[in-house]
Design an enzyme around this catalytic site. Structure first.
Site, PDB file in Angstrom:
ATOM      1  N   SER A   1       0.814  -1.209   0.000  1.00 37.17           N
ATOM      2  CA  SER A   1       0.000   0.000   0.000  1.00 37.17           C
ATOM      3  C   SER A   1       0.852   1.265   0.000  1.00 37.17           C
ATOM      4  O   SER A   1       1.511   1.580  -0.978  1.00 37.17           O
ATOM      5  CB  SER A   1      -0.937  -0.056   1.208  1.00 37.17           C
ATOM      6  OG  SER A   1      -2.040   0.769   1.040  1.00 37.17           O
TER       7      SER A   1
ATOM      8  N   ASP B   1      10.569   5.437  -9.707  1.00 38.59           N
ATOM      9  CA  ASP B   1      10.220   6.129 -10.952  1.00 38.59           C
ATOM     10  C   ASP B   1      11.035   7.405 -11.146  1.00 38.59           C
ATOM     11  O   ASP B   1      11.419   7.744 -12.268  1.00 38.59           O
ATOM     12  CB  ASP B   1       8.721   6.456 -10.978  1.00 38.59           C
ATOM     13  CG  ASP B   1       7.857   5.216 -11.117  1.00 38.59           C
ATOM     14  OD1 ASP B   1       8.390   4.178 -11.553  1.00 38.59           O
ATOM     15  OD2 ASP B   1       6.660   5.277 -10.776  1.00 38.59           O
TER      16      ASP B   1
ATOM     17  N   LYS C   1      -0.725  -4.330  -3.191  1.00 39.13           N
ATOM     18  CA  LYS C   1      -2.007  -3.732  -2.795  1.00 39.13           C
ATOM     19  C   LYS C   1      -2.123  -2.350  -3.440  1.00 39.13           C
ATOM     20  O   LYS C   1      -1.517  -1.383  -2.992  1.00 39.13           O
ATOM     21  CB  LYS C   1      -2.118  -3.610  -1.278  1.00 39.13           C
ATOM     22  CG  LYS C   1      -3.429  -2.970  -0.828  1.00 39.13           C
ATOM     23  CD  LYS C   1      -3.456  -2.807   0.681  1.00 39.13           C
ATOM     24  CE  LYS C   1      -4.745  -2.118   1.133  1.00 39.13           C
ATOM     25  NZ  LYS C   1      -4.878  -0.744   0.629  1.00 39.13           N
TER      26      LYS C   1
END
Length: 722
Positions: free
Chosen positions: A480, A491, A505
Site C-alpha cells: 500500500s 520512478d 495492494k
C-alpha cells in the site's frame, strides 16, 4: 489505504436515498422476520441485536453502491461468503461434523438476502452450532487427559486437515481428538518427564479454552461474519466493530489515551505485561509488570467493578479513557495477597516503540569508512484527530522521519537506507509527504476513483530534506503506502529499491465512521422502530455503530502502472523469507486485476541504469560466498519442507530423534552465520543475547549503498579529471 479523501456528504446523500428502503426493511424485520432464532443447546445461544441488523443493511448498501469494485449482492456472491465464513470458523475441519455442514447447505444462496434485510439469524445459527461442537470437543479432550497413552506405538497425528472431509460420526472425531490430546501430552513429556504436572498443565490449557469460549459475545460473531462478507467482495474492505475501530485508529495515530501499559489475559486475570516509559503508570511508580488488575473504578468517587474473568477487550475499554480523567485500579501484585488501590490520571501516550527509528552502521571498503543511516518505518501513521484539532505537534511518519534525517545529516552520514520491510501501509497523505522529503516537487501517485476520474497527488513543497545517496528496503509484506513511496522513488530514479517483490495492494480505502455519516434523525427513527433508545454520542473515541474501511479508489504509479497484483519489483533482489505463493495480492481470489493508465508529467531526478549491473554483480558475488545468505536460503527451504508436512509421529523415540536432529542442524547453521558476523557461537540450550542484530539483509542493503557511494564518487572524480 486509510487517509484517502472522501466527501461525507455524498455518503450521507446515499443514505438518504435508501432511507425509505431501510425503514421498510426495519419494519418488515420487526413485524415479519424472514426467519426466527433457532436455539442450539450446548452453545452460548448468541443472538444478533438490532444495531447489528442496521449495520449489516447499511454496509450491504455501501459495498454494492459506493465500493470501487461494484458487485451485485446475489446468490453467486452468497456462496463465496458462505464458504469463507465456514472456513473462518473451522478451517482445519476439527470441530464440525459432516451432518452439521450438510444442514448448513440451505444457507449457501440465502446470505445475500439476509444481508439486505438485516436478518442475521442464519449466520448466528451456524456459529452456535460451531460453538456447540467446539465445546464438545474440548470437554471430550478433558476426559482423555488421564489416559495411559502408549508412546511406543507407531501412530501419527494428522494436524493439517484442511483438504480432508469433515468427520462423519462423533466416534470418528473423538478418535481424532484422542490423538490430539496424546500429541499435546507428548510435547509436554519431551520437555519434562513429570507426567502428573504435564497432565495438570494440559488440563488448565483446555479449561482456559472453555473459559474463553464462554466469553464470546454476539459482537464476535458479527465481526467474524462481516469479515467473511467484506473480504469476499474485496480483500481490503473491512468493517470494524466499535472496539476494533478504536484499536485501528490507535494504531494509525501511534497514540492512545490511557494509563500507558500493555495488558494480557492470563488465568482469568487482566495482567500488566509491559509499561510504556514516561506514561502515567510508569510515572506513578506503583505498578509493575506481572501485576494483576482485579477492579476498575471511574473518577475519584466511582464504584469499583470486579473484572476477574472479564474479556480483555472489555477490561481495556474500561481502563482507557480521555486524557485528564482519573481511573482507579485495584492491583494485586505477585508479592502480596492483599490488593492495593491506586489512582492514575490518564494521559495521551505516544507509542514510540511503534514509530520510526534510526541506527547507524559503518562499512569499511577500499580504505574508506562509510557511514550509513538506516531508518526503520513500521507504518505510515498519522494522528488524524490531533491534526484536525490543530495540534502543531501531531504525530506522523513524515514529521518523525524529517527529525531523524536532520539528526543523521548532523552526524555526517554518507547515505540513508529507508527500511519498509513488514510495513503494510497506512495513511496515503503520509506516503506523499514522505516522498516529498527526497524530491523537489512533482507528482507522487495517481488515484482513479469509482467514476474513472484520475487525480494526480503531488508533492508541492520544493524543499528537500535529504538529497544524498538513498536506498529503500522492501519485502513481500511491504504494501500500500510502502508501494506508493518505493514506486515513486524508483520512478524518479531517486534511490535504489532493494529486497523482494512487494505485496501488490493497489487499492485505496477511506475510513468511514458510521456514526458520522448516518444522520442522527435516521439513527433515532430506526432504533425507535426496534424499541431501542435513540443513539447517543459514545464516550471518548468509541463509536456506536463502528467503522468501515471502504475501497473507494485505485492508485497508480506516476509511470502509469498500477501496483495492484504486481507490486514493486526491486532493482536488486533478495530471496524472499516470506512465502510468495501464500502471501500477496495475487493470492487473494477477490482482488482487483493489474492495469495501466497514462503516465504523469514528471522529471526524473537520476538514473541507476549505468551502475546497476555492477551493483548486482557485487551483491551476487558476496551472496554466493556469504554464510548469512546461505543460512537464509536454508531457512526458506526448511520452511517449504515443513509447510508440506501434514502429520507428525506419536512415537516418543522417533519424534525426539527427529527434533534433536533438526535442532542440532539448525544450531550448526546458525553458528556458521553468527561466526561470519563476528558473533560468538552458541551452545545447545544457550539463549541468544537480547537485541542481537542478525539481520543479514539489512547489513547487505547498507553494503550495496556503500558500493554505490564509492562508485558514484569514482565516476565523479573521473568526470572532474576529464
Amino acid at each position: 489505504m486509510p487517509g484517502y479523501k472522501i466527501d461525507l456528504n455524498s455518503v450521507k446523500d446515499m443514505f438518504k436515498k435508501v432511507y425509505l428502503f431501510m425503514l421498510l426493511g426495519a419494519a418488515l424485520a420487526c413485524k415479519a422476520a424472514p426467519s426466527h432464532p433457532v436455539k442450539v443447546p450446548g452453545s452460548n445461544d448468541l443472538q444478533p441485536d438490532e444495531k447489528q441488523m442496521i449495520v449489516s443493511r447499511y454496509i450491504a448498501q455501501m459495498i454494492t453502491t459506493q465500493n470501487y469494485k461494484k458487485v451485485e449482492l446475489n446468490d453467486s456472491l452468497s456462496l463465496v461468503i458462505y464458504n469463507k465464513y465456514l472456513k473462518m470458523l473451522d478451517e482445519n475441519h476439527n470441530y464440525l461434523l459432516a451432518s452439521d455442514v450438510q444442514s448448513f447447505e440451505q444457507f449457501k444462496t440465502k446470505l445475500d438476502d439476509d444481508m439486505k434485510t438485516g436478518d442475521l439469524n442464519d449466520v448466528f445459527y451456524i456459529f452456535n452450532v460451531y460453538q456447540k461442537r467446539y465445546v464438545e470437543r474440548v470437554k471430550y479432550s478433558l476426559t482423555q487427559i488421564d489416559n495411559n497413552f502408549d508412546f511406543t506405538k507407531n501412530e501419527v497425528f494428522t494436524f493439517d486437515r484442511e483438504t480432508l472431509p469433515f468427520e462423519k460420526s462423533e466416534a470418528d472425531i473423538n478418535e481424532l481428538w484422542t490423538k490430539r490430546v496424546k500429541y499435546d501430552l507428548l510435547n509436554l513429556k519431551l520437555a519434562s518427564p513429570d507426567m502428573a504436572k504435564n497432565r495438570e498443565t494440559l488440563r488448565k490449557r483446555y479449561q482456559n479454552l472453555l473459559s474463553q469460549s464462554n466469553k464470546l459475545t454476539n459482537q464476535d460473531v458479527f465481526q467474524t461474519f462481516m469479515d467473511a462478507f467484506t473480504t469476499s467482495v474485496d480483500p481490503h474492505t473491512n468493517y470494524f466493530n466499535p472496539f476494533n475501530a478504536a484499536q485501528f485508529n490507535m494504531e494509525m495515530s501511534r497514540s492512545l489515551e490511557g494509563i500507558g501499559a500493555t495488558l494480557q489475559s492470563e488465568n482469568e486475570y487482566v495482567t500488566i505485561k509491559t509499561i510504556v516509559p514516561g506514561g502515567p503508570a510508569y510515572k506513578s511508580k506503583l505498578i509493575s509488570a506481572e501485576d494483576r488488575i482485579i477492579g476498575v473504578a471511574q473518577g475519584k468517587d466511582g464504584e469499583f467493578q470486579d473484572i476477574i474473568g472479564w474479556r480483555l477487550d472489555n477490561a481495556i475499554a474500561l481502563i482507557r479513557g480521555p486524557k485528564g480523567t482519573v481511573v482507579k485500579l485495584k492491583i494485586l501484585s505477585k508479592a502480596s495477597d492483599k490488593p492495593k488501590v491506586i489512582e492514575i490520571v490518564r494521559e495521551k501516550i505516544i507509542l514510540q516503540e511503534q514509530s520510526a527509528k534510526k541506527e547507524i552502521r559503518t562499512y569499511n571498503s577500499n580504505g574508506r569508512t562509510i557511514k550509513i543511516g538506516i531508518i526503520n518505518i513500521p507504518a505510515f501513521y498519522m494522528d488524524f484527530a490531533a491534526y484536525r484539532a490543530g495540534d502543531a505537534n501531531y504525530k506522523s511518519t513524515t514529521r518523525d522521519v524529517k527529525l531523524i534525517l536532520d539528526t543523521l545529516k548532523r552526524m555526517n552520514v554518507d547515505g540513508v537506507v529507508i527500511d519498509l520491510r513488514q510495513n503494510g501501509g497506512g495513511s496515503l497523505p503520509e506516503a506523499i509527504n514522505l516522498t516529498g522529503l527526497f524530491i523537489k516537487s512533482g507528482p507522487v501517485v495517481q488515484v482513479r476513483d469509482t467514476r474513472n476520474r484520475v487525480e494526480v497527488e503531488e508533492d508541492e513543497d520544493p524543499t528537500v530534506s535529504y538529497a544524498g545517496p538513498l536506498a529503500v528496503m522492501v519485502d513481500r509484506f511491504s504494501a500500500s503506502a510502502s508501494e506508493i513511496f518505493s514506486g515513486a522513488i524508483q520512478d524518479y530514479g531517486r534511490g535504489l529499491i532493494i529486497g523482494s517483490q512487494t505485496y501488490g495492494k493497489g487499492s485505496v480505502q477511506s475510513e468511514i465512521e458510521l456514526d458520522r455519516v448516518i444522520p442522527t434523525s435516521i439513527k433515532d427513527k430506526i432504533l425507535s422502530l426496534v424499541s431501542q433508545t435513540p443513539a447517543k454520542a459514545p464516550a471518548g473515541n468509541v463509536s456506536t455503530f463502528g467503522q468501515i474501511n471502504l475501497t473507494m479508489a485505485k492508485f497508480y504509479r506516476i509511470n502509469g502502472s498500477s501496483t495492484q497484483h504486481k507490486g514493486v519489483t526491486p532493482d536488486i533482489k533478495f530471496p524472499s523469507l516470506i512465502p510468495m505463493d501464500k502471501y500477496g495480492e495475487d493470492t487473494e481470489p477477490s482482488a482487483m486485476p493489474w492495469d495501466t493508465i497514462a503516465k504523469s508529467n514528471y522529471t526524473k531526478a537520476g538514473s541507476f541504469t549505468a551502475v546497476l549491473p555492477t551493483l548486482i554483480k557485487l551483491h551476487d558475488d558476496r551472496a554466493a560466498n556469504s554464510p548469512g545468505f546461505k543460512y537464509q536460503l536454508k531457512v526458506i527451504a526448511d520452511y517449504k519442507k515443513r509447510d508440506a508436512e501434514k502429520e507428525v509421529t506419536l512415537n516418543e523415540q522417533a519424534l525426539k530423534k527427529q527434533r534433536d536432529e533438526d535442532e542440532a542442524k539448525a544450531l550448526e547453521e546458525s553458528n556458521t552465520a553468527r561466526a561470519a558476523l563476528g558473533l560468538p557461537v552458541l551452545k545447545k540450550g544457550q539463549a541468544k543475547p537480547k537485541n542481537e542484530d542478525l539481520d543479514f539483509n539489512k547489513i547487505e542493503a547498507g553494503q550495496i549503498l556503500t558500493d554505490y557511494i564509492l562508485m558514484d564518487n569514482k565516476l565523479s572524480s573521473n568526470k572532474k579529471a576529464e
